[in-house]
Design a protein around this motif. Structure first.
Motif, PDB file in Angstrom:
ATOM      1  N   HIS A   1     -58.327 -65.311 -42.310  1.00 32.25           N
ATOM      2  CA  HIS A   1     -57.704 -66.079 -43.752  1.00 32.25           C
ATOM      3  C   HIS A   1     -58.805 -67.523 -43.724  1.00 32.25           C
ATOM      4  CE1 HIS A   1     -54.608 -63.445 -44.861  1.00 32.25           C
ATOM      5  NE2 HIS A   1     -54.721 -63.219 -43.501  1.00 32.25           N
TER       6      HIS A   1
ATOM      7  N   ARG B   1     -54.719 -72.745 -47.071  1.00 27.51           N
ATOM      8  CA  ARG B   1     -55.295 -71.313 -47.077  1.00 27.51           C
ATOM      9  C   ARG B   1     -55.306 -70.658 -48.283  1.00 27.51           C
ATOM     10  NH1 ARG B   1     -51.860 -67.247 -46.251  1.00 27.51           N
ATOM     11  NH2 ARG B   1     -50.220 -68.566 -45.502  1.00 27.51           N
TER      12      ARG B   1
ATOM     13  N   ASN C   1     -47.570 -61.894 -40.383  1.00 24.01           N
ATOM     14  CA  ASN C   1     -46.929 -62.821 -39.631  1.00 24.01           C
ATOM     15  C   ASN C   1     -46.597 -62.920 -38.155  1.00 24.01           C
ATOM     16  OD1 ASN C   1     -45.599 -60.187 -39.386  1.00 24.01           O
ATOM     17  ND2 ASN C   1     -43.442 -60.957 -39.469  1.00 24.01           N
TER      18      ASN C   1
ATOM     19  N   ASP D   1     -50.586 -74.091 -44.751  1.00 21.08           N
ATOM     20  CA  ASP D   1     -50.372 -73.471 -43.259  1.00 21.08           C
ATOM     21  C   ASP D   1     -50.773 -74.513 -42.459  1.00 21.08           C
ATOM     22  OD1 ASP D   1     -50.656 -72.122 -41.230  1.00 21.08           O
ATOM     23  OD2 ASP D   1     -51.379 -70.449 -42.266  1.00 21.08           O
ATOM     24  N   LYS D   2     -49.697 -75.139 -41.774  1.00 20.83           N
ATOM     25  CA  LYS D   2     -49.718 -76.127 -40.904  1.00 20.83           C
ATOM     26  C   LYS D   2     -49.489 -75.863 -39.142  1.00 20.83           C
ATOM     27  CE  LYS D   2     -47.810 -79.726 -43.840  1.00 20.83           C
ATOM     28  NZ  LYS D   2     -46.838 -80.586 -44.078  1.00 20.83           N
ATOM     29  N   ARG D   3     -50.174 -74.361 -38.836  1.00 24.87           N
ATOM     30  CA  ARG D   3     -49.877 -73.926 -37.745  1.00 24.87           C
ATOM     31  C   ARG D   3     -50.500 -74.661 -36.422  1.00 24.87           C
ATOM     32  NH1 ARG D   3     -47.466 -72.586 -32.988  1.00 24.87           N
ATOM     33  NH2 ARG D   3     -48.098 -70.653 -32.199  1.00 24.87           N
TER      34      ARG D   3
ATOM     35  N   ALA E   1     -57.382 -68.075 -38.281  1.00 28.71           N
ATOM     36  CA  ALA E   1     -57.886 -69.079 -39.067  1.00 28.71           C
ATOM     37  C   ALA E   1     -59.186 -69.540 -39.236  1.00 28.71           C
ATOM     38  CB  ALA E   1     -57.024 -70.409 -38.851  1.00 28.71           C
TER      39      ALA E   1
ATOM     40  N   TYR F   1     -48.533 -66.672 -34.621  1.00 30.56           N
ATOM     41  CA  TYR F   1     -47.576 -67.302 -35.209  1.00 30.56           C
ATOM     42  C   TYR F   1     -46.363 -67.055 -34.742  1.00 30.56           C
ATOM     43  CZ  TYR F   1     -51.047 -69.144 -38.744  1.00 30.56           C
ATOM     44  OH  TYR F   1     -51.785 -69.788 -39.336  1.00 30.56           O
TER      45      TYR F   1
END
Length: 454
Positions: A331, A363, A404, A427-429, A409, A304
């Protein structure tokens, strides 16, 4: 020379020749093999072998042809145990470590027979180390440690229930013969098990393509079975060179459990032998890969604060130079919740079976008073034994990576089933990779013969 004198001379000559032959026979290794079988000695307990090598080592010539096993699982004759693979462990002075599946309540003394290229074989006692995370299942991953002389010259090994038995021909090839400091891969992902009719093609392809964008060069899958569409995708990735498929016919030898809890799921061995394959994968790639990731195919360790895994691990190793095992919190992104715009619900993928991970950006929050499970990135040269969520034996320290900085995912069915969408975090990572990810997935599905006209 008269007749009586000649007879005396002939008798003395025969006696001399006989004495010479006896001495020569005793010096030949075959004599040592034959007579050793008549020696009576107390067999040490296989769990705590303390007999010195000079007292327990027998040498003989194997006159049979040494052959490699046909399967990745090989029964140990006259026992309920199995051999899987063998490795030189340079960290322990060059001993041979055999990854095995041992029936915990039926352990008898076991012996290690190791052979050189000349088929000169030696037998030594073993130290059997059953891993402590068996979850109650009767069969479990174990290390069979063989200690002897000149093991660096050994090419093949087998585990035997007899201290002297040169009739068997099926030996394991010994891997990791040479200790390497440069590696073929930087990152290898070990996928422990693929079984049943698993046919989640779209998520598999998206995950593999995400791995590539994150910097993974090699993925290993232990395959018991899968669905027909996924079989096509596997063949594509195998041909491409990123995927290594290890046949894992565990169901031909045992009744594997489809779960982790013996009381609930029953069976002979935990989750299709997941713990066997994870440990095997670490040793298989000890000198092939700088780092090994231990996670499932529906899990992605996402950085991230960094663009990819190489930059993430460069930062982590600089910040924590003595750490060899990095833990990443899992997560859950529930597959029951979809993002509203449906921008990634593409018509091209309508006929592709499986989950579209790009649609699941919600999430679950952490649960109170419940420890989040983790998956790992490890330095394989620093790990002796591993479990699913943490290392059991390792050199160096273990570090839990901050939320962080990086987290995992896990796109799957929900764990907290009663939560509404409003109670989840957006959560759009994964969307940061869309411009490269989507065309790469399309290309892969097309090359696999799976992307059909809509």
């Amino acid at each position: 020379m008269d007749n009586s004198t000649f007879k005396i001379f002939l008798a003395l000559t025969c006696l001399s020749i006989t004495s010479t032959l006896i001495l020569a026979y005793k010096s030949y290794p075959l004599y040592q093999y034959v007579t050793a079988s008549y020696n009576t000695q107390k067999i040490p307990d296989a769990l705590n072998s303390t007999m010195p090598i000079k007292d327990s080592e027998h040498a003989f010539y194997n006159t049979c042809k040494i052959t490699d096993p046909l399967n990745s699982i090989t029964p140990i004759k006259d026992s309920e145990h199995f051999m899987v693979s063998a490795f030189i462990d340079h960290r322990l002075g060059g001993v041979i470590r055999v990854i095995a599946i041992i029936k915990r309540n039926s352990l008898q003394p076991l012996y290690c027979v190791y052979c050189s290229a000349e088929q000169v074989c030696k037998t030594v006692h073993t130290d059997v180390q059953i891993h402590n995370d068996h979850f109650g299942f009767p069969f479990h991953v174990s290390d069979v440690i063989c200690k002897g002389k000149h093991m660096q010259n050994a090419t093949h090994v087998r585990i035997s229930t007899k201290d002297l038995d040169n009739n068997a021909t099926e030996y394991l090839p010994i891997q990791n013969q040479v200790r390497m400091s440069t590696f073929k891969y930087n990152f290898t992902v070990c996928i422990s098990n693929l079984f049943g009719d698993y046919n989640n093609v779209l998520q598999f392809a998206q995950t593999m393509e995400m791995y590539k964008l994150l910097g993974v060069q090699h993925v290993v899958i232990y395959k018991t079975g899968c669905g027909p569409d996924l079989e096509k995708l596997l063949k594509h990735y195998e041909t491409e060179g990123i995927l290594e498929i290890v046949p894992w016919p565990i169901n031909q030898f045992l009744n594997p459990s489809s779960g982790w809890n013996f009381q609930e799921h029953k069976g002979d061995v935990h989750y299709y032998g997941q713990l066997v394959t994870l440990n095997e994968c670490i040793y298989r790639h000890m000198y092939q890969s700088k780092y090994v990731l231990l996670n499932d195919i529906d899990e992605i360790i996402m950085p991230y604060k960094h663009a990819n895994l190489p930059s993430l691990m460069k930062y982590l190793q600089y910040a924590y130079p003595r750490v060899s095992v990095f833990l990443f919190e899992s997560h859950v992104f529930p597959t029951t919740q979809f993002e509203e715009s449906r921008k990634f619900k593409r018509a091209e993928w309508n006929n592709i079976p499986g989950v579209n991970i790009m649609e699941h950006i919600h999430r679950e929050p952490n649960r109170k008073n419940i420890y989040n499970p983790t998956k790992m990135i490890v330095n394989p040269r620093k790990v002796q034994q591993t479990s699913v969520h943490s290392s059991l034996k390792n050199y160096g320290y273990i570090h839990r990576v901050a939320f962080n900085v990086s987290r995992m995912a896990h796109v799957r069915e929900p764990v907290q089933v009663n939560l509404t969408k409003e109670q989840l975090f957006v959560d759009k990572r994964m969307w940061d990779f869309e411009q490269k990810l989507i065309p790469n997935v399309d290309r892969t599905l097309k090359l696999s013969g799976l992307l059909r006209p809509h």
